[in-house]
Scaffold this motif. Structure first.
Motif, short mmCIF file in Angstrom:
data_model
loop_
_atom_site.label_atom_id
_atom_site.label_comp_id
_atom_site.label_asym_id
_atom_site.label_seq_id
_atom_site.Cartn_x
_atom_site.Cartn_y
_atom_site.Cartn_z
N ASN A 58 0.79 -1.25 0.00
CA ASN A 58 0.00 0.00 0.00
C ASN A 58 0.82 1.29 0.00
O ASN A 58 0.26 2.37 0.19
N GLU A 59 2.11 1.19 -0.21
CA GLU A 59 2.96 2.37 -0.36
C GLU A 59 3.34 2.51 -1.82
O GLU A 59 3.71 1.50 -2.44
N PRO A 60 3.24 3.71 -2.39
CA PRO A 60 2.96 5.02 -1.78
C PRO A 60 1.46 5.28 -1.61
O PRO A 60 0.63 4.57 -2.16
N ASN A 104 -0.83 5.08 0.73
CA ASN A 104 -1.59 4.53 1.85
C ASN A 104 -0.67 3.77 2.81
O ASN A 104 -1.06 2.74 3.37
N GLU A 105 0.52 4.31 3.01
CA GLU A 105 1.45 3.64 3.92
C GLU A 105 0.96 3.64 5.36
O GLU A 105 1.48 2.90 6.20
N GLY A 108 3.36 0.01 5.11
CA GLY A 108 4.40 0.48 4.20
C GLY A 108 5.47 -0.58 4.01
O GLY A 108 5.44 -1.64 4.63
N ASP A 114 4.34 -7.55 -4.73
CA ASP A 114 3.39 -6.55 -4.25
C ASP A 114 2.33 -6.28 -5.32
O ASP A 114 2.64 -6.01 -6.48
N SER A 122 -1.89 0.67 -3.13
CA SER A 122 -1.07 1.88 -3.19
C SER A 122 -1.80 2.91 -4.05
O SER A 122 -2.63 2.56 -4.89
N ASN A 123 -1.48 4.17 -3.83
CA ASN A 123 -2.14 5.23 -4.58
C ASN A 123 -1.09 6.27 -4.97
O ASN A 123 -0.58 6.97 -4.10
N LYS A 179 6.92 3.24 -7.11
CA LYS A 179 6.82 2.16 -6.14
C LYS A 179 8.13 1.36 -6.08
O LYS A 179 8.60 1.00 -4.99
#
Length: 432
Positions: free
Chosen positions: A61-63, A65-66, A70, A88, A93-94, A106
């Motif tokens: 979920n990074e970047p 929404n870390e 993360g 991953d 991630s967003n 990413k």
């Protein structure tokens, strides 16, 4: 050089009492009584050495929404579970990895912050058919698409037409398409009916995602793969009916594999009683009879491998829906417990340690062409995990994910992870 001595070593076709010599990040030798001048000797008598887990289904979920998880916390959590390589997913991630700038961002973050090895999935969404080739050229391990609503607005599910077009492109590229296979028509309509009627319990949520929703999506995707020649991998398969369909397709010559997840093997739909919102996932946990059938198929070799589908979130995204399960984030935070879960299943149902190693490491390495990973053999990367037979019950202090709400809390495992090594270097060491 480092020599680990006295352990039970799980090689691809045998388990032996052996030593392992590590040099320059590779396995240099495996055999009894290895000795070398100036080598560092590590006594691991009574322990088990297994190849590091390769988890092909993780949401870091990074970047963007870390706060959920993360690379720093997520990779260490995975290492604590014996994982040495993870793939991953393109969301949550967003921005999601559906174009080159997002993919490169990413990758840079993961290189900087992950303590273990990784690969990145690209996404297949309605807007990015023209991006697939570029993503593959820049290292995407494969592509992921949803046949039902992903629950994450920046990552749209695909229509049948986009799915078919995407399969043609991915077949040309020579990559694998991973699919979340649930019928959007079935699941969205059933959910709407439930919500309209104020039926929002855990049972109502489960009933909105029935077995047939998975089966229909699997059958449709396999039909499209026949037309396109696209290689498929079905993620988090939860029903024995789907396993049989996919297994039959494979026997008929289709290039297809499937994974299931530890939570479908260890838990059934009564887990909501003890774990409440932390048991919600998609597809949902199934009945006890279906769980037992799924385990039998694992034993029979009809399931290619096991992946965690680690899908964490902050507590508020779970707790907000205690009175309406349709509002709860659907995901299990389980990346730390894949190997321990399969070791438990192995003890209960007679799988060997070599079969455990295949399900958690060798099979995913072979499927995705990781030629130097997935098994303990001379010349391979020195990615391994040391395990001991020592029961423990999971409490919050032993959960290394960023957020501690977890379906595995209070579960007792028969083994524990002692340490994890990547390229011969220690990345996790348990407290004594």
């Amino acid at each position: 050089m480092m020599i680990l001595s006295g352990a039970l070593v799980v090689e691809p076709h045998q388990v032996t009492h052996s030593d392992i010599a590590i040099q320059n990040g590779k396995i240099f030798a495996i055999g009894p009584n290895l000795r070398k001048t100036n080598a560092r000797q590590v006594d691991v008598t009574g322990k088990i050495i297994m190849p590091g887990v390769i988890d092909t289904h993780v949401h870091i979920n990074e970047p963007g929404n870390e706060e959920w998880e993360g690379f720093e916390t997520g990779s260490y959590m995975l290492a604590a579970g014996g994982v040495t390589t993870f793939f991953d997913m393109p969301l949550n991630s967003n921005p999601p990895t559906i174009n080159l700038p997002a993919f490169q961002l990413k990758k840079q973050l993961a290189k900087k912050r992950s303590c273990i090895d990784f690969r990145l999935w690209g996404g297949l969404v309605p807007s990015n058919l023209s991006q697939l080739h570029t993503l593959a050229e820049n290292g995407a391990i494969g592509f992921k698409a949803f046949l039902s609503d992903s629950g994450f607005l920046p990552f749209s599910s695909v229509s049948d037409r986009i799915l078919l077009q995407g399969m043609f492109e991915i077949a040309k590229i020579g990559k694998i398409l991973a699919l979340h296979a649930e019928s959007d028509t079935i699941t969205s309509l059933l959910a709407q009916q439930k919500i309209k009627n104020g039926a929002c319990t855990a049972q109502d949520y489960n009933e909105s995602r029935p077995v047939v929703a998975e089966v229909e999506a699997v059958q449709r995707a396999l039909a499209y793969a026949k037309v396109t020649g696209c290689a498929l991998h079905f993620v988090h398969i939860s029903t024995p009916q789907s396993v049989e369909i996919i297994h039959h397709a494979k026997q008929c010559g289709q290039d297809v594999t499937l994974e299931t997840c530890p939570h479908y093997l260890l838990f059934n739909d009564t887990a909501y009683d003890a774990h409440h919102v932390y048991a919600k996932c998609a597809p949902p946990l199934r009945s006890e009879s279906l769980r037992r059938e799924l385990i039998q198929q694992l034993v029979e070799g009809k399931i290619d491998y096991v992946a965690s589908d680690h899908s964490p979130c902050p507590a508020y995204m779970k707790e907000v829906g205690r009175n309406n399960y349709f509002d709860v984030w659907g995901g299990v935070s389980g990346g730390q417990f894949t190997l321990l879960s399969i070791l438990q299943i192995a003890e209960q149902y007679g799988l060997t340690l070599t079969e455990v190693a295949r399900l958690t490491s060798q099979a995913p390495a072979e499927r995705f062409g990781l030629k130097t990973k997935g098994k303990l053999a001379v010349g391979m990367d020195a990615d391994f995990v040391i395990v001991e037979k020592k029961a423990f019950t999971v409490d919050k202090d032993q959960i290394f994910a960023k957020h501690k709400g977890n379906i595995y809390q209070d579960h007792t495992f028969a083994h524990r992870i002692v340490s994890t090594y990547l390229n011969g270097k220690l990345v996790f060491q348990a407290d004594e």
